[in-house]
Write an enzyme that holds these catalytic residues in place. Structure first.
Site, short mmCIF file in Angstrom:
data_model
loop_
_atom_site.label_atom_id
_atom_site.label_comp_id
_atom_site.label_asym_id
_atom_site.label_seq_id
_atom_site.Cartn_x
_atom_site.Cartn_y
_atom_site.Cartn_z
N ASP A 11 -6.94 -3.19 31.10
CA ASP A 11 -7.46 -2.06 30.31
C ASP A 11 -7.65 -0.87 31.25
O ASP A 11 -7.71 -1.03 32.48
CB ASP A 11 -8.79 -2.43 29.64
CG ASP A 11 -9.32 -1.29 28.77
OD1 ASP A 11 -8.53 -0.71 28.00
OD2 ASP A 11 -10.51 -0.95 28.87
N SER A 12 -7.78 0.30 30.63
CA SER A 12 -8.07 1.50 31.44
C SER A 12 -9.43 1.37 32.13
O SER A 12 -9.67 2.05 33.11
CB SER A 12 -8.07 2.73 30.54
OG SER A 12 -9.06 2.58 29.54
N CYS A 74 -5.73 -2.79 25.64
CA CYS A 74 -6.02 -1.36 25.51
C CYS A 74 -5.10 -0.80 24.43
O CYS A 74 -3.87 -0.93 24.53
CB CYS A 74 -5.73 -0.68 26.85
SG CYS A 74 -5.86 1.11 26.83
N GLU A 159 -17.91 4.07 29.50
CA GLU A 159 -17.60 3.99 30.94
C GLU A 159 -18.79 4.46 31.79
O GLU A 159 -18.97 4.01 32.91
CB GLU A 159 -16.35 4.83 31.28
CG GLU A 159 -15.03 4.19 30.85
CD GLU A 159 -14.68 2.92 31.63
OE1 GLU A 159 -14.85 2.89 32.85
OE2 GLU A 159 -14.24 1.94 30.98
N CYS A 193 -10.25 0.63 19.42
CA CYS A 193 -10.32 0.87 20.87
C CYS A 193 -11.17 -0.26 21.42
O CYS A 193 -12.25 -0.56 20.87
CB CYS A 193 -10.97 2.22 21.16
SG CYS A 193 -11.35 2.44 22.92
N HIS A 195 -13.02 -0.50 23.86
CA HIS A 195 -14.35 -0.11 24.36
C HIS A 195 -15.41 -0.11 23.25
O HIS A 195 -16.60 -0.24 23.53
CB HIS A 195 -14.31 1.31 24.94
CG HIS A 195 -13.76 1.42 26.33
ND1 HIS A 195 -12.43 1.24 26.61
CD2 HIS A 195 -14.35 1.72 27.50
CE1 HIS A 195 -12.22 1.42 27.91
NE2 HIS A 195 -13.39 1.72 28.47
N1 DGL Z 1 -9.96 0.58 25.73
C1 DGL Z 1 -8.96 1.60 25.58
C2 DGL Z 1 -8.33 1.49 24.19
O1 DGL Z 1 -8.40 0.45 23.55
C3 DGL Z 1 -9.55 2.92 25.91
C4 DGL Z 1 -8.55 3.90 26.34
C5 DGL Z 1 -9.11 5.02 27.16
O2 DGL Z 1 -9.27 4.84 28.36
O3 DGL Z 1 -9.37 6.08 26.58
O4 DGL Z 1 -7.70 2.43 23.71
#
Ligand code: DGL
Length: 276
Positions: A11-12, A74, A159, A193, A195
Site C-alpha cells: 500500500d502507499s 491500495c 497517515e 480506499c 485507509h
Molecule cells: N490506501 C490507498 C487506497 O486504497 C490510499 C491511496 C493514497 O495514498 O492516497 O487508495
C-alpha cells in the site's frame, strides 16, 4: 523444486494493513511481507504516471525479496497502475509472477449487498477520477446506480494519526453529506480506499442509520482464498510458517506506532530506501 515465497502486500502507507489483518485472520498459515510507501503517500492526489512509476518500483522490490505473488492493497494503485503492470511489465519479469489488486474482487461482490440498487463510493481523487469502479460495476451488476465522491483529506488524516481527533470530523461529515446529496437513496456505502476503515467510528457517526458500510478487508481476503484454491500451482509455492515482516519507505518508528495500534501487536518494521 522452486523456493517457496511469502505473499507480498503493498500500500502507499498504512491503509493496506486493513487488508493484511484480514488475510492473516483468514489465512494464518501463510507468510506475508508488507511494504508501505509512507514516504510518498498519499498516492491519491498524484498523476497516473507517478502512481504507476511508484507502484512498479515497489512491485519490483517485492520480486527482489522473492515474493512472486503481490497484492496491491491500495485502490489507487489498483485503479491507476495494475493494468499497465500486468500487461506491459509482468511478461518481461520472468515466469510465475502475479500481481493482483483490490478493485476487481470488490466489484465482483459489492452489488450483492444493495437492496435498492443504489451504491455510494468514497475513495481517493485518483480512484474516483479513474472511473474504474463505475465501469467495472456495470460489467458485474448492470443497472446499479453508482455515485462516488473523492475525499482528498482522509488519507492524510490517517497517515498523520488524526483519525480519532476532532479535526477529522469536519471533513468526514462534509464528504458524507456531499455524497448523499448526489444520491439520497444510497443503501450501501463502499469504503473504496484501504485507509478508510481506520476512520470507521467517525464515518458511522455521520452516516444515517440503515446504510450498510462495506470495508474491503473481508471481501478481498475471501477472494484471495478462493483464488488460491483455484490456482494450486501458486498456492503450493507459498511458504507457510505464519510469519509477517513489515517494511516502510519512511520512518520505522512512525510506522510501528501506527501498526501497533491498529494490529494490536508489536511491530518492528525495517526501512527500505526506494525514494529517488
Ligand atoms: N490506501 C490507498 C487506497 O486504497 C490510499 C491511496 C493514497 O495514498 O492516497 O487508495
Amino acid at each position: 523444486m522452486k523456493k517457496k515465497f511469502p505473499i507480498g502486500v503493498f500500500d502507499s502507507g498504512v491503509g493496506g494493513l486493513t487488508i493484511l489483518k484480514e488475510f492473516r485472520e483468514q489465512m494464518p498459515e501463510y507468510d506475508y511481507v508488507y511494504l508501505g510507501d509512507n514516504a510518498r503517500a498519499p498516492y491519491g492526489t498524484r498523476s497516473f504516471e507517478t502512481v504507476y512509476r511508484y507502484t512498479l518500483q515497489c512491485v519490483q522490490w517485492f520480486f527482489v525479496q522473492g515474493c512472486e505473488l503481490v497484492i496491491l492493497a491500495c485502490n489507487t494503485a489498483s485503479a491507476k497502475a495494475l493494468r499497465n503492470i500486468q500487461q506491459h511489465d509482468l511478461p518481461g519479469m520472468g515466469k510465475g509472477k502475479r500481481v493482483l489488486g483490490v478493485l476487481r474482487p470488490t466489484t465482483e461482490t459489492i452489488g450483492l449487498h444493495t437492496k435498492n440498487g443504489h451504491i455510494g463510493i468514497l475513495a481517493t481523487p485518483g480512484t474516483v477520477n479513474s472511473n474504474s469502479y463505475v465501469v467495472e460495476m456495470q460489467k458485474f451488476f448492470p443497472g446499479i446506480q453508482v455515485s462516488q465522491h473523492a475525499c482528498p483529506m482522509w488519507v492524510p488524516l490517517v497517515e498523520n494519526r488524526e483519525y480519532s481527533n476532532p479535526g477529522a470530523d469536519y471533513f468526514i461529515q462534509k464528504d458524507i453529506e456531499i455524497l448523499l446529496k448526489k444520491d439520497p437513496a444510497i443503501d450501501t456505502l463502499l469504503l473504496g480506499c484501504t485507509h478508510y476503515p481506520l476512520l470507521l467510528k467517525k464515518i458511522e457517526s455521520y452516516l444515517p442509520k440503515g446504510i450498510k458500510i462495506i470495508s474491503q478487508g473481508p471481501v478481498v481476503a475471501d477472494k484471495l482464498e478462493d483464488y488460491l484454491k483455484r490456482h494450486e500451482e501458486i498456492e503450493s509455492r507459498i511458504s507457510t510458517r505464519g510469519t509477517c515482516k513489515f517494511f516502510t519507505t519512511d520512518s520505522p518508528e512512525d510506522f510501528d506506532a501506527h501498526a501497533d495500534i491498529f494490529l494490536g501487536e508489536k511491530v518492528n518494521s525495517e526501512h527500505v530506501n526506494l525514494v529517488s
